[in-house]
Design a protein around this motif. Structure first.
Motif, PDB file in Angstrom:
ATOM      1  N   ASP A  41      -1.814   1.346   3.175  1.00 35.05           N
ATOM      2  CA  ASP A  41      -1.598  -0.081   2.936  1.00 35.05           C
ATOM      3  C   ASP A  41      -0.505  -0.210   1.888  1.00 35.05           C
ATOM      4  O   ASP A  41      -0.546   0.470   0.854  1.00 35.05           O
ATOM      5  CB  ASP A  41      -2.903  -0.714   2.437  1.00 35.05           C
ATOM      6  N   LEU A  42       0.498  -1.032   2.147  1.00 34.26           N
ATOM      7  CA  LEU A  42       1.595  -1.220   1.195  1.00 34.26           C
ATOM      8  C   LEU A  42       1.197  -2.249   0.150  1.00 34.26           C
ATOM      9  O   LEU A  42       1.222  -3.452   0.401  1.00 34.26           O
ATOM     10  CB  LEU A  42       2.875  -1.654   1.918  1.00 34.26           C
ATOM     11  N   HIS A 172       6.811 -15.707  -1.324  1.00 39.45           N
ATOM     12  CA  HIS A 172       7.435 -15.766  -2.649  1.00 39.45           C
ATOM     13  C   HIS A 172       8.365 -14.578  -2.872  1.00 39.45           C
ATOM     14  O   HIS A 172       9.453 -14.731  -3.434  1.00 39.45           O
ATOM     15  CB  HIS A 172       6.347 -15.784  -3.718  1.00 39.45           C
ATOM     16  N   SER A 173       7.947 -13.406  -2.444  1.00 38.62           N
ATOM     17  CA  SER A 173       8.789 -12.215  -2.540  1.00 38.62           C
ATOM     18  C   SER A 173       8.449 -11.277  -1.394  1.00 38.62           C
ATOM     19  O   SER A 173       7.424 -11.432  -0.731  1.00 38.62           O
ATOM     20  CB  SER A 173       8.594 -11.510  -3.888  1.00 38.62           C
ATOM     21  N   ILE A 174       9.319 -10.299  -1.176  1.00 42.54           N
ATOM     22  CA  ILE A 174       9.104  -9.299  -0.135  1.00 42.54           C
ATOM     23  C   ILE A 174       9.288  -7.920  -0.762  1.00 42.54           C
ATOM     24  O   ILE A 174      10.279  -7.672  -1.456  1.00 42.54           O
ATOM     25  CB  ILE A 174      10.081  -9.479   1.039  1.00 42.54           C
ATOM     26  N   THR A 175       8.330  -7.038  -0.515  1.00 42.40           N
ATOM     27  CA  THR A 175       8.413  -5.657  -0.966  1.00 42.40           C
ATOM     28  C   THR A 175       8.850  -4.777   0.197  1.00 42.40           C
ATOM     29  O   THR A 175       8.302  -4.865   1.294  1.00 42.40           O
ATOM     30  CB  THR A 175       7.046  -5.161  -1.479  1.00 42.40           C
ATOM     31  N   ILE A 176       9.848  -3.928  -0.048  1.00 44.15           N
ATOM     32  CA  ILE A 176      10.323  -2.962   0.935  1.00 44.15           C
ATOM     33  C   ILE A 176      10.134  -1.575   0.320  1.00 44.15           C
ATOM     34  O   ILE A 176      10.615  -1.313  -0.778  1.00 44.15           O
ATOM     35  CB  ILE A 176      11.799  -3.197   1.287  1.00 44.15           C
ATOM     36  N   ALA A 177       9.422  -0.709   1.008  1.00 44.60           N
ATOM     37  CA  ALA A 177       9.082   0.604   0.447  1.00 44.60           C
ATOM     38  C   ALA A 177       9.503   1.716   1.396  1.00 44.60           C
ATOM     39  O   ALA A 177       9.356   1.601   2.615  1.00 44.60           O
ATOM     40  CB  ALA A 177       7.584   0.681   0.165  1.00 44.60           C
ATOM     41  N   PHE A 178      10.027   2.806   0.819  1.00 48.09           N
ATOM     42  CA  PHE A 178      10.445   3.955   1.609  1.00 48.09           C
ATOM     43  C   PHE A 178      10.619   5.155   0.672  1.00 48.09           C
ATOM     44  O   PHE A 178      10.687   5.002  -0.555  1.00 48.09           O
ATOM     45  CB  PHE A 178      11.768   3.665   2.344  1.00 48.09           C
ATOM     46  N   ASP A 179      10.689   6.348   1.240  1.00 52.26           N
ATOM     47  CA  ASP A 179      11.037   7.547   0.491  1.00 52.26           C
ATOM     48  C   ASP A 179      12.534   7.779   0.615  1.00 52.26           C
ATOM     49  O   ASP A 179      13.156   7.423   1.636  1.00 52.26           O
ATOM     50  CB  ASP A 179      10.284   8.767   1.014  1.00 52.26           C
ATOM     51  N   SER A 215       8.079  13.687  -3.752  1.00 50.95           N
ATOM     52  CA  SER A 215       8.980  12.702  -3.152  1.00 50.95           C
ATOM     53  C   SER A 215       9.463  11.705  -4.193  1.00 50.95           C
ATOM     54  O   SER A 215       8.803  11.457  -5.202  1.00 50.95           O
ATOM     55  CB  SER A 215       8.262  11.954  -2.024  1.00 50.95           C
ATOM     56  N   MET A 216      10.634  11.124  -3.914  1.00 53.62           N
ATOM     57  CA  MET A 216      11.117   9.994  -4.702  1.00 53.62           C
ATOM     58  C   MET A 216      10.847   8.734  -3.891  1.00 53.62           C
ATOM     59  O   MET A 216      11.343   8.579  -2.768  1.00 53.62           O
ATOM     60  CB  MET A 216      12.609  10.127  -5.011  1.00 53.62           C
ATOM     61  N   ARG A 217      10.021   7.865  -4.445  1.00 55.41           N
ATOM     62  CA  ARG A 217       9.614   6.642  -3.766  1.00 55.41           C
ATOM     63  C   ARG A 217      10.531   5.506  -4.196  1.00 55.41           C
ATOM     64  O   ARG A 217      10.935   5.417  -5.366  1.00 55.41           O
ATOM     65  CB  ARG A 217       8.167   6.310  -4.116  1.00 55.41           C
ATOM     66  N   ALA A 218      10.832   4.624  -3.273  1.00 57.30           N
ATOM     67  CA  ALA A 218      11.658   3.452  -3.562  1.00 57.30           C
ATOM     68  C   ALA A 218      10.873   2.196  -3.258  1.00 57.30           C
ATOM     69  O   ALA A 218      10.250   2.083  -2.200  1.00 57.30           O
ATOM     70  CB  ALA A 218      12.936   3.484  -2.737  1.00 57.30           C
ATOM     71  N   ASN A 219      10.889   1.254  -4.195  1.00 57.31           N
ATOM     72  CA  ASN A 219      10.380  -0.094  -3.978  1.00 57.31           C
ATOM     73  C   ASN A 219      11.532  -1.060  -4.226  1.00 57.31           C
ATOM     74  O   ASN A 219      12.053  -1.131  -5.342  1.00 57.31           O
ATOM     75  CB  ASN A 219       9.225  -0.427  -4.910  1.00 57.31           C
ATOM     76  N   ILE A 264       7.654  -3.049   5.141  1.00 65.09           N
ATOM     77  CA  ILE A 264       8.048  -4.359   4.612  1.00 65.09           C
ATOM     78  C   ILE A 264       6.807  -5.240   4.530  1.00 65.09           C
ATOM     79  O   ILE A 264       6.072  -5.379   5.513  1.00 65.09           O
ATOM     80  CB  ILE A 264       9.127  -5.012   5.506  1.00 65.09           C
ATOM     81  N   ARG A 265       6.588  -5.826   3.353  1.00 63.18           N
ATOM     82  CA  ARG A 265       5.402  -6.676   3.184  1.00 63.18           C
ATOM     83  C   ARG A 265       5.765  -7.935   2.398  1.00 63.18           C
ATOM     84  O   ARG A 265       6.182  -7.855   1.249  1.00 63.18           O
ATOM     85  CB  ARG A 265       4.302  -5.920   2.441  1.00 63.18           C
ATOM     86  N   PRO A 266       5.614  -9.110   3.013  1.00 65.10           N
ATOM     87  CA  PRO A 266       5.821 -10.364   2.275  1.00 65.10           C
ATOM     88  C   PRO A 266       4.585 -10.699   1.455  1.00 65.10           C
ATOM     89  O   PRO A 266       3.462 -10.288   1.778  1.00 65.10           O
ATOM     90  CB  PRO A 266       6.040 -11.390   3.388  1.00 65.10           C
ATOM     91  N   ALA A 267       4.779 -11.462   0.401  1.00 64.17           N
ATOM     92  CA  ALA A 267       3.656 -11.877  -0.446  1.00 64.17           C
ATOM     93  C   ALA A 267       3.731 -13.373  -0.709  1.00 64.17           C
ATOM     94  O   ALA A 267       4.736 -13.874  -1.227  1.00 64.17           O
ATOM     95  CB  ALA A 267       3.669 -11.116  -1.772  1.00 64.17           C
TER      96      ALA A 267
END
Length: 403
Positions: A41-42, A172-179, A215-219, A264-267
């Motif tokens: 879960d992101l 309100h915002s969007i989170t984008i996560a990847f390695d 790993s190097m994680r990116a948000n 990708i997860r909007p909030a």
């Protein structure tokens, strides 16, 4: 029918932490969730020093932190701050990286065996001034003095109880996560990196890179709509979209490859209405959401749970009944109220600081970097203590974060 003192509905971060604290305190508790293992879960993917300070009060910090990766222990232990393709500051590391589902499952592992673990879904609740009845999807029923609703974004039970969710800021915002990893095969030069946008028109809060394991994680935190063409590009050609948004980033991180799926997860920001009811207390996202970009979500959960479990539930169980006047003590708790207000105000402030074009916001964007650099310089020459030896609860770190 099972009989207990507390039923916790939902075993995400809030519910699992609640069950662990209550169980370790010897309070008869049942935890209800349909997932025997929490699925990917992101959500929160790192904890900062302020959130760890709150977590310490729950007695679970050592268990949780043992499963994290501390950026202060990587290479020189410095977190780089950058903008316009230039490093403008190097600060002592203070982030503990861990994927959300791993954090939740670590918290679940801290729940004592005498807590009743029910793998089912709560489908109906009847509340009252004395006892509550929780009906489950497997046909069983639990009788309890208190229900702790920690089921996050789900609205079915709240609708049934007449608790409304009012959205105050959709998407309100969007989170984008990847390695991410260097194409050269070498390690990055930094332990962690935060890169700020160059223009308000980028509609971006920041990009943060931090280690989780090897790993190097990116948000990447942005302020856009879900039908934005750039988001479509980020899904299908992420490297091109990333450097189109931050063309000067390559000067610092070089040629990179995005590894694995881009999530990708909007909030939405929302609050609960009609929640002051006998026999039930809402915690975490079940009560109100927070903005992931503002970084207050985990702290908000830990504050809710710590105050409820360490202060209010022991007091409530010491006398008969569970009327609404008891429950209101939790919602009116000054520590909880202050953190809720801080979480809300920083959600809106960071968005305005990032994307508003007015002259006052332009000035504030410039000042945030000047103030941050001044604090770092003061730490380096010993004017203030970066280890926060003589100031309460991570003051210098909070001031840095807020500037």
């Amino acid at each position: 029918m099972t009989d207990t003192d507390v039923v916790v509905i939902g075993a995400g971060l809030a519910g699992s932490t609640t069950a662990a604290i209550l169980g370790r305190a010897g309070i008869p508790t049942a935890l209800v969730d349909p997932h025997p293992v929490y699925p990917p879960d992101l959500r929160c993917e790192k904890l900062d020093r302020g959130q760890v300070a709150i977590l310490q009060k729950t007695g679970l910090a050592d268990i949780a932190l043992a499963a994290t990766t501390f950026d202060g222990a990587i290479r020189d232990g410095k977190a780089w701050i950058a903008r316009f393709g230039r490093v403008i500051d190097k600060r002592p590391g203070g982030q503990y990286g861990i994927l959300y589902d791993n954090l939740v499952n670590v918290m679940r592992s801290a729940i004592p065996p005498d807590v009743t673990n029910v793998v089912a879904k709560a489908v109906h609740i009847v509340t009252g001034d004395d006892r509550q009845q929780v009906s489950l999807s497997d046909g069983s029923t639990i009788s309890t003095r208190l229900v702790v609703l920690a089921n996050g974004l789900s609205v079915a039970l709240k609708d049934q109880l007449g608790i409304e969710r009012t959205v105050t800021s959709p998407c309100h915002s969007i989170t984008i996560a990847f390695d991410i990893k260097p194409r050269s095969g070498r390690a990055f030069d930094f332990a962690a990196l935060t890169y700020y946008p160059e223009r308000a028109s980028d509609r971006m809060a920041y990009l943060t890179l931090f280690p989780i394991g090897a790993s190097m994680r990116a948000n990447l935190m942005v302020y856009r709509t879900m039908d934005d063409p750039w988001l479509r590009e980020m899904r299908h050609n992420p490297e091109r979209a990333l450097f189109a948004l931050m063309p000067n980033l390559r000067r610092i991180i070089g040629d990179v490859e995005l590894v694995g799926p881009v999530k990708i997860r909007p909030a939405d920001l929302y609050v609960s209405q009609g929640h002051r009811q006998a026999g039930i207390a809402l915690v975490g996202d079940a009560f109100a959401s927070s903005c992931p970009a503002a970084g207050t979500g985990a702290g908000k959960v830990f504050t809710d749970v710590e105050r409820l479990c360490n202060v209010h539930i022991p007091n409530w169980l010491a006398s008969p009944g569970m009327a609404v006047n008891k429950i209101e003590q939790f919602y009116d708790d000054p520590v909880k109220r202050e953190y809720d207000e801080t979480s809300k105000s920083w959600a809106y402030r960071l968005r305005s600081m990032s994307i508003e074009e007015g002259i006052s916001w332009r000035i504030q964007r410039r000042l945030r970097f000047f103030v941050g650099a001044a604090i770092s310089a003061a730490c380096k020459i010993g004017v203030i203590s970066d280890g926060d030896q003589f100031v309460p609860e991570g003051w210098t770190q909070r001031l840095r974060d807020r500037t």
